[in-house]
Write an enzyme that holds these catalytic residues in place. Structure first.
Site, PDB file in Angstrom:
ATOM      1  N   SER A  52      -0.275  -7.018  -3.815  1.00  0.00           N
ATOM      2  CA  SER A  52      -0.853  -5.671  -3.935  1.00  0.00           C
ATOM      3  C   SER A  52      -2.035  -5.527  -2.973  1.00  0.00           C
ATOM      4  CB  SER A  52      -1.276  -5.417  -5.391  1.00  0.00           C
ATOM      5  OG  SER A  52      -1.578  -4.064  -5.590  1.00  0.00           O
ATOM      6  N   ASN A  53      -2.944  -4.628  -3.244  1.00  0.00           N
ATOM      7  CA  ASN A  53      -4.129  -4.417  -2.394  1.00  0.00           C
ATOM      8  C   ASN A  53      -5.265  -3.899  -3.277  1.00  0.00           C
ATOM      9  OD1 ASN A  53      -4.116  -1.412  -2.445  1.00  0.00           O
ATOM     10  ND2 ASN A  53      -2.087  -1.738  -1.581  1.00  0.00           N
ATOM     11  N   PRO A  54      -6.493  -3.796  -2.740  1.00  0.00           N
ATOM     12  CA  PRO A  54      -7.627  -3.498  -3.630  1.00  0.00           C
ATOM     13  C   PRO A  54      -7.837  -2.024  -3.984  1.00  0.00           C
ATOM     14  CG  PRO A  54      -8.333  -4.540  -1.559  1.00  0.00           C
ATOM     15  CD  PRO A  54      -6.923  -4.093  -1.370  1.00  0.00           C
ATOM     16  N   ALA A 114      -2.336   3.590  -1.638  1.00  0.00           N
ATOM     17  CA  ALA A 114      -2.203   2.448  -0.726  1.00  0.00           C
ATOM     18  C   ALA A 114      -0.886   1.751  -1.087  1.00  0.00           C
ATOM     19  CB  ALA A 114      -3.397   1.515  -0.875  1.00  0.00           C
TER      20      ALA A 114
END
Ligand code: PMT
Length: 211
Positions: free
Chosen positions: A25-27, A92
């Protein structure tokens, strides 16, 4: 008041699962997209918020659809897009996912050291291909270098009306309550919004793309 405007917004990250307890995933915290949803409701729009997994409460008077993976987000966005006047993709989305997902937790010693990835659909590019005259499509560009140049490429490649270019690095863009954005339009306009609270920026973005 912008009554009768249907606004579709995506927010947050997607999760791409390796097994039931591990994902890529991403932040993204969802703060930017949720601020846009709040600002759009304030201005009188009817808002559908398609959200990846985040811990934020649903803003008042917003219809929220929770999703998890990029493919789920793609299905929901494609479903609501035809009836939206204004669509903003601030999510995102993970560009890739593992080629396969285990249905059971993989034992520590059996976890593969190499993960094969396959591309996810580009949701925004897909929407750009089916956009009708009169629909406004806005993307974000999360960049670490050559921000404006890369943002302009995405604007053209995805057939967008506007792109909101922001720098992402530690403490910038992702997770922070503040952001700094340059809006670029398909007609060559460029507007710089200096660093400020995401809700204030969201109001400015909406004023620019739906005056
Ligand atoms: O959520 P926050 O913590 O508040 O952080 C906000 C943010 C940094 C996530 C937000 O401001 C932002 O930049 N969102 C876009 C992140 C991104 O994925 O950018 P990108 O440059 O990789 O993608 C360009 C555009 O294509 C984006 O609109 C993205 O939603 C879209 N995209 C990307 C990949 C993909 N497979 N499908 C897409 O639709």
């Amino acid at each position: 008041m912008k009554k009768a405007v249907k606004c579709l917004i995506s927010a947050g990250p997607t999760r791409e699962w390796l097994d039931p307890v591990r994902f890529i995933s991403n932040p993204s915290s969802g703060k930017m997209g949720y601020a846009l949803a709040k600002a759009a409701v304030e201005s009188g729009m009817e808002v559908i918020l398609v959200s990846g997994p985040v811990s934020l409460p649903c803003p008042e008077n917003v219809e929220r659809k929770m999703v998890n993976t990029a493919r789920e987000m793609n299905e929901v966005m494609k479903n609501y897009f035809p009836s939206a006047n204004l669509t903003i993709m601030s999510a995102a989305v993970c560009d890739h996912r593992p080629a396969s997902t285990d249905h059971h937790k993989v034992k520590k010693l059996e976890v593969s050291k190499n993960i094969t990835l396959v591309p996810n659909p580009d949701i925004l590019e897909g929407l750009g291909k089916i956009k009708r005259p009169g629909q406004i499509l806005v993307g974000f560009a999360a960049e670490t270098e050559r921000h404006l140049e890369n943002g302009k490429k995405k604007l053209r490649q995805k057939n967008l009306d506007w792109i909101a270019v922001n720098e992402v690095a530690e403490g910038k863009g992702f997770e922070s309550d503040k952001n700094e954005i340059t809006m670029i339009s398909s007609t060559g306009q460029s507007i710089f919004f200096e660093r400020g609270e995401k809700l204030l920026l969201a109001r400015k973005i909406l004023d620019a793309v739906w005056p």
